[in-house]
Motif scaffolding. Structure first.
Motif, PDB file in Angstrom:
ATOM      1  N   GLY A 183       0.804  -1.230   0.000  1.00  0.00           N
ATOM      2  CA  GLY A 183       0.000   0.000   0.000  1.00  0.00           C
ATOM      3  C   GLY A 183       0.831   1.272   0.000  1.00  0.00           C
ATOM      4  N   TYR A 184       2.021   1.199   0.598  1.00  0.00           N
ATOM      5  CA  TYR A 184       2.871   2.394   0.688  1.00  0.00           C
ATOM      6  C   TYR A 184       3.303   2.899  -0.693  1.00  0.00           C
ATOM      7  CZ  TYR A 184       7.137  -0.289  -0.350  1.00  0.00           C
ATOM      8  OH  TYR A 184       8.098  -1.043  -0.968  1.00  0.00           O
ATOM      9  N   LYS A 185       3.289   2.003  -1.678  1.00  0.00           N
ATOM     10  CA  LYS A 185       3.776   2.387  -3.010  1.00  0.00           C
ATOM     11  C   LYS A 185       2.905   3.445  -3.683  1.00  0.00           C
ATOM     12  CE  LYS A 185       6.209  -1.849  -4.000  1.00  0.00           C
ATOM     13  NZ  LYS A 185       6.342  -2.975  -4.892  1.00  0.00           N
ATOM     14  N   LYS A 186       1.694   3.577  -3.169  1.00  0.00           N
ATOM     15  CA  LYS A 186       0.789   4.597  -3.689  1.00  0.00           C
ATOM     16  C   LYS A 186       1.364   6.000  -3.448  1.00  0.00           C
ATOM     17  CE  LYS A 186      -4.072   5.646  -3.131  1.00  0.00           C
ATOM     18  NZ  LYS A 186      -5.275   5.365  -2.392  1.00  0.00           N
ATOM     19  N   TYR A 187       2.224   6.099  -2.452  1.00  0.00           N
ATOM     20  CA  TYR A 187       2.760   7.410  -2.056  1.00  0.00           C
ATOM     21  C   TYR A 187       4.170   7.633  -2.586  1.00  0.00           C
ATOM     22  CZ  TYR A 187      -1.204   6.858   0.978  1.00  0.00           C
ATOM     23  OH  TYR A 187      -2.481   6.648   1.430  1.00  0.00           O
ATOM     24  N   ILE A 188       4.643   6.670  -3.383  1.00  0.00           N
ATOM     25  CA  ILE A 188       5.998   6.781  -3.925  1.00  0.00           C
ATOM     26  C   ILE A 188       5.935   6.673  -5.448  1.00  0.00           C
ATOM     27  CG2 ILE A 188       8.325   5.772  -3.935  1.00  0.00           C
ATOM     28  CD1 ILE A 188       7.876   4.686  -1.193  1.00  0.00           C
ATOM     29  N   GLY A 189       6.726   7.496  -6.118  1.00  0.00           N
ATOM     30  CA  GLY A 189       6.862   7.368  -7.570  1.00  0.00           C
ATOM     31  C   GLY A 189       8.239   6.804  -7.854  1.00  0.00           C
ATOM     32  N   TYR A 190       8.307   5.864  -8.797  1.00  0.00           N
ATOM     33  CA  TYR A 190       9.582   5.176  -9.054  1.00  0.00           C
ATOM     34  C   TYR A 190       9.888   5.186 -10.537  1.00  0.00           C
ATOM     35  CZ  TYR A 190      12.549   1.022  -9.786  1.00  0.00           C
ATOM     36  OH  TYR A 190      13.521   0.148 -10.182  1.00  0.00           O
ATOM     37  N   CYS A 191      11.146   5.401 -10.837  1.00  0.00           N
ATOM     38  CA  CYS A 191      11.555   5.327 -12.237  1.00  0.00           C
ATOM     39  C   CYS A 191      12.922   4.648 -12.309  1.00  0.00           C
ATOM     40  CB  CYS A 191      11.619   6.741 -12.805  1.00  0.00           C
ATOM     41  SG  CYS A 191      11.807   6.795 -14.562  1.00  0.00           S
ATOM     42  N   PRO A 192      12.995   3.482 -12.942  1.00  0.00           N
ATOM     43  CA  PRO A 192      14.288   2.809 -13.085  1.00  0.00           C
ATOM     44  C   PRO A 192      15.090   3.411 -14.239  1.00  0.00           C
ATOM     45  CG  PRO A 192      12.544   1.430 -13.977  1.00  0.00           C
ATOM     46  CD  PRO A 192      11.897   2.703 -13.515  1.00  0.00           C
ATOM     47  N   ASP A 193      16.252   2.813 -14.511  1.00  0.00           N
ATOM     48  CA  ASP A 193      17.135   3.392 -15.530  1.00  0.00           C
ATOM     49  C   ASP A 193      16.806   2.925 -16.948  1.00  0.00           C
ATOM     50  OD1 ASP A 193      17.869   0.823 -15.174  1.00  0.00           O
ATOM     51  OD2 ASP A 193      20.012   1.191 -14.933  1.00  0.00           O
ATOM     52  N   TYR A 194      15.674   2.275 -17.096  1.00  0.00           N
ATOM     53  CA  TYR A 194      15.203   1.902 -18.437  1.00  0.00           C
ATOM     54  C   TYR A 194      13.736   2.312 -18.495  1.00  0.00           C
ATOM     55  CZ  TYR A 194      13.047  -1.858 -15.839  1.00  0.00           C
ATOM     56  OH  TYR A 194      12.300  -2.555 -14.925  1.00  0.00           O
ATOM     57  N   PRO A 195      13.222   2.572 -19.700  1.00  0.00           N
ATOM     58  CA  PRO A 195      11.827   3.025 -19.779  1.00  0.00           C
ATOM     59  C   PRO A 195      10.846   1.895 -19.459  1.00  0.00           C
ATOM     60  CG  PRO A 195      13.024   3.449 -21.840  1.00  0.00           C
ATOM     61  CD  PRO A 195      13.871   2.539 -21.015  1.00  0.00           C
ATOM     62  N   ALA A 196      10.354   1.865 -18.234  1.00  0.00           N
ATOM     63  CA  ALA A 196       9.419   0.829 -17.808  1.00  0.00           C
ATOM     64  C   ALA A 196       8.014   1.262 -18.230  1.00  0.00           C
ATOM     65  CB  ALA A 196       9.503   0.634 -16.299  1.00  0.00           C
ATOM     66  N   VAL A 197       7.670   0.933 -19.474  1.00  0.00           N
ATOM     67  CA  VAL A 197       6.393   1.397 -20.032  1.00  0.00           C
ATOM     68  C   VAL A 197       5.707   0.252 -20.764  1.00  0.00           C
ATOM     69  CG1 VAL A 197       6.870   3.876 -20.254  1.00  0.00           C
ATOM     70  CG2 VAL A 197       7.781   2.308 -21.964  1.00  0.00           C
ATOM     71  N   PHE A 198       4.414   0.396 -20.938  1.00  0.00           N
ATOM     72  CA  PHE A 198       3.675  -0.616 -21.703  1.00  0.00           C
ATOM     73  C   PHE A 198       3.766  -0.257 -23.184  1.00  0.00           C
ATOM     74  CE2 PHE A 198       1.626  -0.642 -17.487  1.00  0.00           C
ATOM     75  CZ  PHE A 198       1.821  -1.985 -17.170  1.00  0.00           C
ATOM     76  N   GLU A 199       4.573  -1.002 -23.891  1.00  0.00           N
ATOM     77  CA  GLU A 199       4.908  -0.656 -25.274  1.00  0.00           C
ATOM     78  C   GLU A 199       3.700  -0.671 -26.218  1.00  0.00           C
ATOM     79  OE1 GLU A 199       8.167  -0.374 -26.749  1.00  0.00           O
ATOM     80  OE2 GLU A 199       9.245  -0.470 -24.841  1.00  0.00           O
TER      81      GLU A 199
END
Ligand SMILES: Nc1ncnc2c1ncn2[C@@H]1O[C@H](COP(=O)(O)OP(=O)(O)OP(=O)(O)O)[C@@H](O)[C@H]1O
Length: 246
Positions: free
Chosen positions: A79-95
């Motif tokens: 649940g805590y992840k709702k309050y955190i934004g995360y971005c790794p070093d690669y584009p983690a996106v739905f292609e």
């Protein structure tokens, strides 16, 4: 009590992580101060990504605890992840989604339900990064830099309390870097906190309030004010090089 909660948004205490019998991380204590931009620096293999993966629950520590707003993170309850934004070093996106569909979906995953508000936030950020022309474009056809911008927007769309970034600016051109820095400054002016792992020391020097340095899995400097580094008439780069083992 309230003051402690405001002071440190995130704490790691006695966190250890071993891979194949080799210690990758041994952190006695790491604190991230609320309302600041903290640069997380260290050589290749020092343990930055491992720290961030543990914060995000992607990896579990062998020992130790992570506290978010003074609550011990229980990785069974994300649940805590709702309050955190995360971005790794690669584009983690739905292609296979368009830029708009992707951002809309991310907002939905974060539990946002006001359609008008979501659309206005999406528009605000795609204008900020000047990618309006790709709004209805499939992400798989975008350049790496533009995919990374979509990933960055995804991390902030839900207005989290903390942004945790692992080399988020790889592939960004100079103008986009400027847009990224402006975004972070606005975000912290509105009370947000940023934990930013980066090898881009010019960026860290320009925008970070403090730096934390990890070397061989151990925190060797925690929350050193960038202003103090400047007062010592040295650059963040020279400071880092003087601290880490050669
Ligand atoms: N899945 C894994 N399996 C085995 N060893 C790992 C794994 N992930 C990380 N390590 C090891 O843990 C150590 C820390 O790696 P980590 O990726 O956290 O470093 P880093 O500081 O992020 O490096 P870089 O700046 O190169 O991204 C390294 O020795 C690495 O080889």
């Amino acid at each position: 009590m309230k003051e402690i909660a405001i002071l440190n948004i995130l704490r790691l205490e006695d966190v250890k992580k071993t891979y194949n019998g080799k210690c990758a991380l041994s952190i006695d204590s790491l604190h991230i101060k609320s309302g600041t931009i903290c640069g997380y620096l260290g050589r290749n293999g020092a343990g930055k990504s491992t720290t961030i993966k543990i914060i995000m629950g992607i990896e579990l520590p062998d020992e130790g605890d992570v506290y978010f707003l003074n609550n011990r993170i229980n990785h069974q309850d994300p649940g805590y992840k709702k309050y955190i934004g995360y971005c790794p070093d690669y584009p983690a996106v739905f292609e296979k989604l368009t830029v708009f569909e992707h951002l809309n979906f991310i907002a939905y995953l974060y539990g946002m339900d006001n359609k008008k508000e979501i659309e206005s936030i999406i528009r605000k950020y795609i204008e900020h990064y000047e990618i309006e022309e790709y709004e209805n474009t499939l992400i798989e056809t975008l350049s790496r830099g533009n995919k990374q911008k979509v990933a960055i927007i995804s991390s902030i769309i839900h207005n989290p309390k903390l942004l945790v970034y692992d080399e988020p600016t790889l592939g960004l051109d100079p103008l986009s870097m400027k847009q990224f820095k402006t975004m972070l400054n606005e975000y912290t002016q509105n009370g947000g906190t940023v934990f930013l792992s980066s090898h881009s020391l010019d960026t860290i020097e320009e925008i970070a309030d403090s730096v934390t340095i990890i070397d061989k899995g151990q925190i060797v400097r925690n929350n050193i004010a960038v202003n103090d580094i400047r007062k010592a008439l040295t650059s963040v780069e020279d400071y880092l090089l003087s601290v880490v083992e050669k």
